[in-house]
Design an enzyme around this catalytic site. Structure first.
Site, PDB file in Angstrom:
ATOM      1  CG  ASN A  94      -0.311   0.060   2.537  1.00 38.33           C
ATOM      2  OD1 ASN A  94       0.829  -0.359   2.681  1.00 38.33           O
ATOM      3  ND2 ASN A  94      -1.015   0.563   3.531  1.00 38.33           N
ATOM      4  CG  HIS A 179      -6.580  -4.949   6.069  1.00 35.23           C
ATOM      5  ND1 HIS A 179      -5.743  -4.134   6.799  1.00 35.23           N
ATOM      6  CD2 HIS A 179      -7.822  -4.413   6.234  1.00 35.23           C
ATOM      7  CE1 HIS A 179      -6.453  -3.167   7.368  1.00 35.23           C
ATOM      8  NE2 HIS A 179      -7.723  -3.306   7.033  1.00 35.23           N
ATOM      9  CG  HIS A 232      -3.587  -6.552  11.007  1.00 42.85           C
ATOM     10  ND1 HIS A 232      -4.861  -6.772  10.532  1.00 42.85           N
ATOM     11  CD2 HIS A 232      -3.001  -5.724  10.104  1.00 42.85           C
ATOM     12  CE1 HIS A 232      -5.021  -6.094   9.416  1.00 42.85           C
ATOM     13  NE2 HIS A 232      -3.916  -5.466   9.121  1.00 42.85           N
ATOM     14  CG  ASP A 305       0.120  -3.376  10.686  1.00 44.74           C
ATOM     15  OD1 ASP A 305       0.589  -2.849   9.656  1.00 44.74           O
ATOM     16  OD2 ASP A 305      -1.091  -3.281  10.988  1.00 44.74           O
TER      17      ASP A 305
HETATM   18  O1  DOR Z   1      -2.595   0.481  11.550  1.00 40.28           O
HETATM   19  C1  DOR Z   1      -2.470   0.231  10.357  1.00 40.28           C
HETATM   20  N1  DOR Z   1      -1.664   0.973   9.552  1.00 40.28           N
HETATM   21  N2  DOR Z   1      -3.141  -0.785   9.826  1.00 40.28           N
HETATM   22  C2  DOR Z   1      -3.170  -1.026   8.500  1.00 40.28           C
HETATM   23  O2  DOR Z   1      -3.817  -1.945   8.099  1.00 40.28           O
HETATM   24  C3  DOR Z   1      -2.441  -0.148   7.573  1.00 40.28           C
HETATM   25  C4  DOR Z   1      -1.344   0.539   8.232  1.00 40.28           C
HETATM   26  C5  DOR Z   1      -0.774   1.663   7.433  1.00 40.28           C
HETATM   27  O3  DOR Z   1      -0.449   1.464   6.255  1.00 40.28           O
HETATM   28  O4  DOR Z   1      -0.592   2.757   7.991  1.00 40.28           O
HETATM   29 ZN    ZN Z   2      -3.676  -4.273   7.552  1.00 41.34          ZN
END
Ligand code: DOR
Ligand code: ZN
Length: 426
Positions: A94, A179, A232, A305
């Protein structure tokens, strides 16, 4: 370059080793393991009183490059990883742009090689641009070197697209990382639904936002035969769904983060935006279930994470701050304090979940100290006590709620691909 590690307590679950012994490293590989080795080496590391483990493998890392280099770069993430004992991190897709092409996978590989501080395992998207509309080219991503696919940061909302993606993933033989989050149930929520969301007046996220998608994806994996990994896990309902699915021999594995087994919804009390994560910090009863799941093997992996966000982004009201906290540098200590010291996991079990299992799930040849394996090695002082300070954070972002915490268990030396990347930390 040869390195001799002397007098350490070797813990290598891949070979059932849990005893004192030496390790000789030569030309980037484990040359010999066990017993007393007296061969002369260019460098000798005295590991008396320490645990010598295969290098940790984080299967859930947000590197932020390309696109958000003010929060983290591949180089700064790898240096944080080394400090935390991780010789290998994955690259959640991402980023901006998202990792949905062969060129992007190659970019990650090149950047990691340039940094020379450890290995990066690229993860491709499930859908093009992570938009949830059209499947990405999984075979191409795999051919280029992607170890998994995921739209992490969000779920693939369309169940029929997820089904099709799992059918393809199963043909391509690549693991799908889910996710699990139903956006409609989240409905703009910012913390876990419960007593504290009411008291704090923060918009709630019900546990079912996670568990209903875990249930959906487990059923789709059962139908398609795809290899599914649930990222997670935070809700007790999810743990039970995964436990039952494993009994039915569904091809499913799961991870938990150190922050989810350490903190609860109550920790959002100070409105510290570093406590805002997705999925949100859970209730005490969920944490009990997560620990039981770790103990009985329902949860296979501890993954960070690691989600860097700049101070600028995090210094907002709780409602508007982004979700995520950094985690590479504190993962081991939180595991020692909450799992080892509490009698939930033994050292071999912990190392299995933080090194061997993530490697096996991704099909990566790490997480082991077998002779001939890549010399990825982490040396730990299990009794060292230290205070985590902002100044020492290697990550470019400092969004950790653990700053100022007294921690126990410290990584003192790390060897990545036969090269010393951290040494002699007190
Ligand atoms: O806390 C999170 N941050 N959970 C996620 O699923 C994405 C991640 C992020 O990319 O900041
Ligand atoms: Zn995630």
């Amino acid at each position: 370059m040869s390195i001799l590690i002397k007098n350490g307590h070797i813990v290598d679950p891949s070979q059932g080793i849990d005893k004192k012994g030496d390790i000789l490293i030569s030309e980037g590989k484990v040359a010999r393991i066990g017993g007393t080795i007296n061969t002369k080496a260019e460098t000798t590391i005295d590991a008396s009183g320490k645990i010598v483990s295969p290098g940790f493998v984080d299967m859930h890392t947000h590197l932020r490059e390309p696109g958000d280099e003010e929060a983290e770069t591949i180089e700064t993430a790898l240096s944080a990883a080394a400090k935390g004992g991780f010789t290998t991190v994955s690259a959640m897709p991402n980023t901006h742009p998202a990792c949905d092409s062969q060129a992007h996978v190659k970019f990650l590989q090149e950047k990691a090689a340039e940094a020379g501080l450890g290995n990066v395992l690229p993860i491709g998207t499930i859908t093009k641009k992570r938009e949830g509309e059209e499947m990405s080219e999984m075979q191409e991503l795999k051919d280029a070197g992607a170890y998994a696919i995921s739209d992490d940061g969000s779920s693939v909302a369309d169940p029929s697209l997820m089904k099709k993606a799992m059918e393809y993933a199963s043909m391509v033989d690549i693991v799908v990382i889910s996710h699990a989050e139903d956006k409609d149930l989240v409905a703009g929520g910012v913390m876990r639904e419960g007593y504290f969301s009411t008291v704090l007046g923060l918009r709630p996220i019900p546990a079912e936002a996670e568990s209903t998608i875990v249930d959906r994806d487990v059923r789709l994996a059962e139908l398609t035969g795809a290899r599914l990994h649930i990222a997670h896990v935070s809700a007790k309902e999810s743990v039970e769904i995964i436990r039952q699915a494993k009994k039915r021999e569904v091809n499913v594995t799961a991870e938990v983060t150190p922050h989810h087994f350490t903190l609860t919804d109550e920790d959002a009390k100070g409105y510290d935006t570093n406590m805002k994560v997705n999925p949100p910090l859970a209730l005490a009863e969920d944490i009990e279930a997560l620990k039981k799941g770790l103990k009985d093997g329902t949860i296979d992996v501890i993954a960070t994470d690691h989600a860097p966000h700049s101070a600028n982004e995090k210094e907002k009201e709780f409602n508007y701050a982004p979700f995520g906290m950094i985690g590479l540098e504190t993962a081991l200590s939180l595991s020692v304090m909450n799992l080892i010291d509490k009698g939930i996991l033994t050292w071999p079990e912990l190392i299995e979940k933080i090194a061997l299992n993530p490697s096996d799930i991704l099909g990566y040849e790490g997480g082991t100290l077998k002779e001939g394996a890549i010399a990825d090695i982490t040396i730990i002082d299990p009794k060292a006590e230290w205070t985590y300070t902002e100044e020492e954070i290697k990550s470019k972002s400092k969004n950790s709620p653990f700053i100022g915490w007294k921690l126990k268990g410290k990584v003192t030396d790390v060897i990545a691909e036969g090269k010393i990347v951290l040494s002699g930390v007190k």
